[in-house]
Structures are given as C-alpha cells and as structure tokens.
Scaffold this motif. Structure first.
Motif, PDB file in Angstrom:
ATOM      1  N   ALA A 124      -3.327   3.795   5.412  1.00  0.00           N
ATOM      2  CA  ALA A 124      -2.576   4.015   4.171  1.00  0.00           C
ATOM      3  C   ALA A 124      -3.495   3.973   2.966  1.00  0.00           C
ATOM      4  O   ALA A 124      -3.375   4.779   2.041  1.00  0.00           O
ATOM      5  CB  ALA A 124      -1.471   2.967   4.044  1.00  0.00           C
ATOM      6  N   LYS A 125      -4.430   3.031   2.945  1.00  0.00           N
ATOM      7  CA  LYS A 125      -5.366   2.924   1.832  1.00  0.00           C
ATOM      8  C   LYS A 125      -6.334   4.105   1.807  1.00  0.00           C
ATOM      9  O   LYS A 125      -6.706   4.603   0.739  1.00  0.00           O
ATOM     10  CB  LYS A 125      -6.134   1.603   1.909  1.00  0.00           C
ATOM     11  CG  LYS A 125      -5.274   0.377   1.533  1.00  0.00           C
ATOM     12  CD  LYS A 125      -6.088  -0.892   1.530  1.00  0.00           C
ATOM     13  CE  LYS A 125      -5.265  -2.085   1.067  1.00  0.00           C
ATOM     14  NZ  LYS A 125      -4.932  -2.010  -0.359  1.00  0.00           N
ATOM     15  N   GLU A 126      -6.755   4.576   2.991  1.00  0.00           N
ATOM     16  CA  GLU A 126      -7.644   5.734   3.041  1.00  0.00           C
ATOM     17  C   GLU A 126      -6.943   6.975   2.503  1.00  0.00           C
ATOM     18  O   GLU A 126      -7.543   7.791   1.783  1.00  0.00           O
ATOM     19  CB  GLU A 126      -8.118   5.974   4.479  1.00  0.00           C
ATOM     20  CG  GLU A 126      -9.132   4.952   4.968  1.00  0.00           C
ATOM     21  CD  GLU A 126      -9.514   5.182   6.425  1.00  0.00           C
ATOM     22  OE1 GLU A 126      -8.975   6.138   7.029  1.00  0.00           O
ATOM     23  OE2 GLU A 126     -10.345   4.417   6.957  1.00  0.00           O
ATOM     24  N   SER A 127      -5.651   7.136   2.843  1.00  0.00           N
ATOM     25  CA  SER A 127      -4.914   8.310   2.374  1.00  0.00           C
ATOM     26  C   SER A 127      -4.768   8.305   0.861  1.00  0.00           C
ATOM     27  O   SER A 127      -4.629   9.355   0.236  1.00  0.00           O
ATOM     28  CB  SER A 127      -3.534   8.365   3.033  1.00  0.00           C
ATOM     29  OG  SER A 127      -2.725   7.288   2.581  1.00  0.00           O
ATOM     30  N   ARG A 128      -4.800   7.123   0.257  1.00  0.00           N
ATOM     31  CA  ARG A 128      -4.702   7.008  -1.198  1.00  0.00           C
ATOM     32  C   ARG A 128      -6.078   6.960  -1.869  1.00  0.00           C
ATOM     33  O   ARG A 128      -6.161   6.856  -3.089  1.00  0.00           O
ATOM     34  CB  ARG A 128      -3.918   5.743  -1.575  1.00  0.00           C
ATOM     35  CG  ARG A 128      -2.442   5.817  -1.211  1.00  0.00           C
ATOM     36  CD  ARG A 128      -1.764   4.482  -1.433  1.00  0.00           C
ATOM     37  NE  ARG A 128      -0.339   4.570  -1.181  1.00  0.00           N
ATOM     38  CZ  ARG A 128       0.599   4.779  -2.110  1.00  0.00           C
ATOM     39  NH1 ARG A 128       0.235   4.925  -3.364  1.00  0.00           N
ATOM     40  NH2 ARG A 128       1.863   4.862  -1.798  1.00  0.00           N
TER      41      ARG A 128
ATOM     42  N   GLU B  52      -8.174   4.524  -1.681  1.00  0.00           N
ATOM     43  CA  GLU B  52      -8.488   3.182  -2.174  1.00  0.00           C
ATOM     44  C   GLU B  52      -9.666   2.570  -1.430  1.00  0.00           C
ATOM     45  O   GLU B  52     -10.330   1.677  -1.942  1.00  0.00           O
ATOM     46  CB  GLU B  52      -7.252   2.281  -2.042  1.00  0.00           C
ATOM     47  CG  GLU B  52      -6.082   2.742  -2.897  1.00  0.00           C
ATOM     48  CD  GLU B  52      -4.862   1.859  -2.736  1.00  0.00           C
ATOM     49  OE1 GLU B  52      -5.015   0.764  -2.149  1.00  0.00           O
ATOM     50  OE2 GLU B  52      -3.769   2.252  -3.172  1.00  0.00           O
TER      51      GLU B  52
ATOM     52  N   THR C 235       0.828  -1.203   0.000  1.00  0.00           N
ATOM     53  CA  THR C 235       0.000   0.000   0.000  1.00  0.00           C
ATOM     54  C   THR C 235       0.862   1.253   0.000  1.00  0.00           C
ATOM     55  O   THR C 235       0.577   2.219  -0.718  1.00  0.00           O
ATOM     56  CB  THR C 235      -0.926   0.006   1.236  1.00  0.00           C
ATOM     57  OG1 THR C 235      -1.718  -1.187   1.232  1.00  0.00           O
ATOM     58  CG2 THR C 235      -1.846   1.217   1.205  1.00  0.00           C
ATOM     59  N   LEU C 236       1.920   1.241   0.810  1.00  0.00           N
ATOM     60  CA  LEU C 236       2.819   2.399   0.828  1.00  0.00           C
ATOM     61  C   LEU C 236       3.531   2.546  -0.505  1.00  0.00           C
ATOM     62  O   LEU C 236       3.822   3.651  -0.947  1.00  0.00           O
ATOM     63  CB  LEU C 236       3.835   2.253   1.966  1.00  0.00           C
ATOM     64  CG  LEU C 236       3.253   2.326   3.383  1.00  0.00           C
ATOM     65  CD1 LEU C 236       4.333   2.069   4.415  1.00  0.00           C
ATOM     66  CD2 LEU C 236       2.600   3.687   3.632  1.00  0.00           C
TER      67      LEU C 236
END
Length: 327
Positions: free
Chosen positions: A254-258, A260, A198-199
């Motif tokens: 991490a997924k929320e920040s992207r 996704e 994810t990162l």
C-alpha cells in the motif's frame, strides 16, 4: 423525475402535499434468456389452470390463497379503502437522532417533492426544522400493498425518505461470528492499524463499477465480430498461513503504491498505545500518591476545623468570664 406515488406528509396538524420519486437508479446490464441453438428469445406465458389457455394482462388480478387452497380475490378497490391513516399519507410518528437508525434496516431511497405552490412553505418548514434539530423523522406509509416504515432526512435542499425494514425483519447475527477462541496480539493490531492508515479515505464519487465496464467491452467486441478481451491473470491467493507476513506485505504494498516507500523498502508501523507491566505499575503508583494527597488534604482540613472550633470556644469562655467580673 416521474412520481411513483402521490400523497401528503402528516406533520402534526400540518399536511404537506408531496410526490414520491425514486432517488436511485440501477445501471446494471440486463440479459435476456435465449435458445442457445438458434438464439431465439425465451418468453414466459401466463396460463389459466382452469381454462388451460393463455390470458392477457387485462384479465389478471390478484388473490390470497387460504390454508385450504381456496383463492380469495382481492381487488385494487378493496385495498384502496383500508382503514389505516397511512394509505395516502406519510405519517410522521417521531423525531430521533440519526445514529439511532441501524444501517441494517435501510432499504430503498426516495425524494419527496413538494406538490404545487401551496406545499412550498410547509415543505420548507419541515426541511429547516430537520436541519436545525440534527434529527431524522420516523414515519409510516403504505406502498405497493403493505405498510412500511421510513426515515426522512435532508439532502441538500430536498427531503429524502429511506424505506426501513421493520425491526423484526432484521435477523440477529447468531452463528455468524467465529465460534472458536482466537487471540489477537498487539503486533497484529499495530499492523492492521498501519494498513488502515495507509489505505486512508476515499471520495466515493471516484469509485465506479469496473465489472459493468468489462461486460460492456465484451458486448461491444462480440457485436463487432471481434474476440472479447482476455481476463488478466488472477492475483496470487491461497491460504493465509502467516498472518503477520500477510499484514506486513499489505502495508508495504500500500505504501509503495502511494510512493511513500521505495519498492522493497521497509514500511514504518505506528505502534498502538498499550499497557505494559511498567505502565500499569506507574499508573498504580500515581493512583496511590493521589490517594495519599487527598487523604492528607482531608486530614489538614479536619485539623484546621478543630482548631477553629477550639479557638471559638476559648474566646467565648473569656467573654463569659469578663461579663461575670463586670457584674
């Protein structure tokens, strides 16, 4: 760029005049020591112990302190006549694959600039040879009073040299790893792998020094007579009591920040392939079947060979009998 050393690269019998220039620069903010009561600068002065007086830079040299405290003066002239070939030469001693170099050995970086038109062709030759071989050159050179180890590689159309620590200058990582037995479950590895995916990757050119920028803001504010900006609230921390929960929350964040997954949504975790009892049993069965097939093939080949030999023997016997009747 200003050169810090002039010499030559020794490439077998080829000598390439070069200039050494720094390949990196520091953007760190420097501070001065001051007297806190009145803001006056704090300076260091150099005194001679024997004469008890301050001396200037032109009066200062260097010396080696012996075990009994005796000082042996050493001049630049003494060091300029050292009986080693690397005093003014970067001597290439080997060419090796780049992955042979331990990153722990990497030190300062320099560019090697061709010195004058006559150096252009041998410089280009060495550069293209390094490119085609996909190797780096290991060299020895002397700089700032000591012999050093270096690695030459190609950067764009230039040759760069990285100073290397000698192997005995790199400490072994003894006592660094945890000394307790720890069991890592497959689920934890799955979550760690999902977090890494994810990162993702990053373009290093996009990274910058946020600490330096914050210090510059503080300096600018104080210079203007304003209050320095307030620090943001610290991120919640503390002991990680539940590693699984921490990993799951990290993947979700991490997924929320992207974008996704929606905030609060479930983050999909990609499972790592692992061997279960069933897969192990299946693998063993396949191995047994393959072994049986191999044995059967060998047996069939052996039988065919025996039959062929028997047929040849029978034919030979018939021919001998026919010759006997004819005689």
């Amino acid at each position: 760029m200003r050169s810090i050393w002039n010499g030559a690269i020794s490439f077998g019998l080829v000598s390439i005049p070069i200039k050494l220039v720094n390949a990196t620069e520091s953007h760190a903010i420097s501070f001065r020591q001051i007297h806190t009561e009145d803001g006056g600068r704090i300076r260091y002065r150099k005194f001679c112990e024997l004469e008890d007086r301050e001396v200037g830079g032109e009066e200062i040299g260097k010396g080696y302190e012996d075990a009994d405290g005796t000082i042996i003066p050493i001049t630049d002239e003494d060091l300029s006549h050292l009986p080693i070939p690397t005093a003014r030469t970067i001597e290439i001693v080997a060419f090796v694959p780049a992955d042979r170099i331990d990153p722990l050995q990497m030190d300062a970086a320099y560019y090697l600039a061709a010195s004058g038109a006559p150096a252009a062709k041998p410089y280009t030759l060495l550069r293209e040879a390094l490119k085609r071989s996909n190797k780096v050159a290991i060299a020895k050179y002397a700089l700032r009073g000591r012999e050093r180890l270096g690695m030459l590689r190609v950067v764009d159309d230039a040759i760069a040299m990285h100073g290397l620590l000698w192997p005995d200058e790199v400490r072994a990582p003894q006592g660094v790893a945890p000394e307790v037995d720890v069991t890592i479950r497959d689920k934890e590895l799955d979550l760690a792998d999902a977090l890494m995916d994810t990162l993702g990757e990053v373009d290093l050119a996009d990274l910058h020094d946020e600490y330096r920028e914050a210090v510059e803001e503080v300096i600018a504010a104080k210079a203007a007579g304003e209050a320095p900006p307030e620090a943001p609230a610290p991120a919640p921390g503390g002991k990680v009591l539940d590693l699984m929960a921490a990993l799951e929350n990290s993947v979700r964040a991490a997924k929320e920040s992207r974008g996704e997954v929606p905030p609060g949504g479930e983050a999909e975790v990609r499972r790592l392939p692992r061997k279960t009892a069933a897969t192990k049993k299946t693998a063993a069965a396949k191995k047994t079947t393959a072994a049986k097939k191999t044995t059967a093939k060998k047996t069939a080949a052996k039988t065919a060979k025996s039959v062929a030999k028997a047929g040849e023997k029978k034919t030979a016997t018939k021919k001998a009998a026919a010759r006997k009747r004819t005689a």
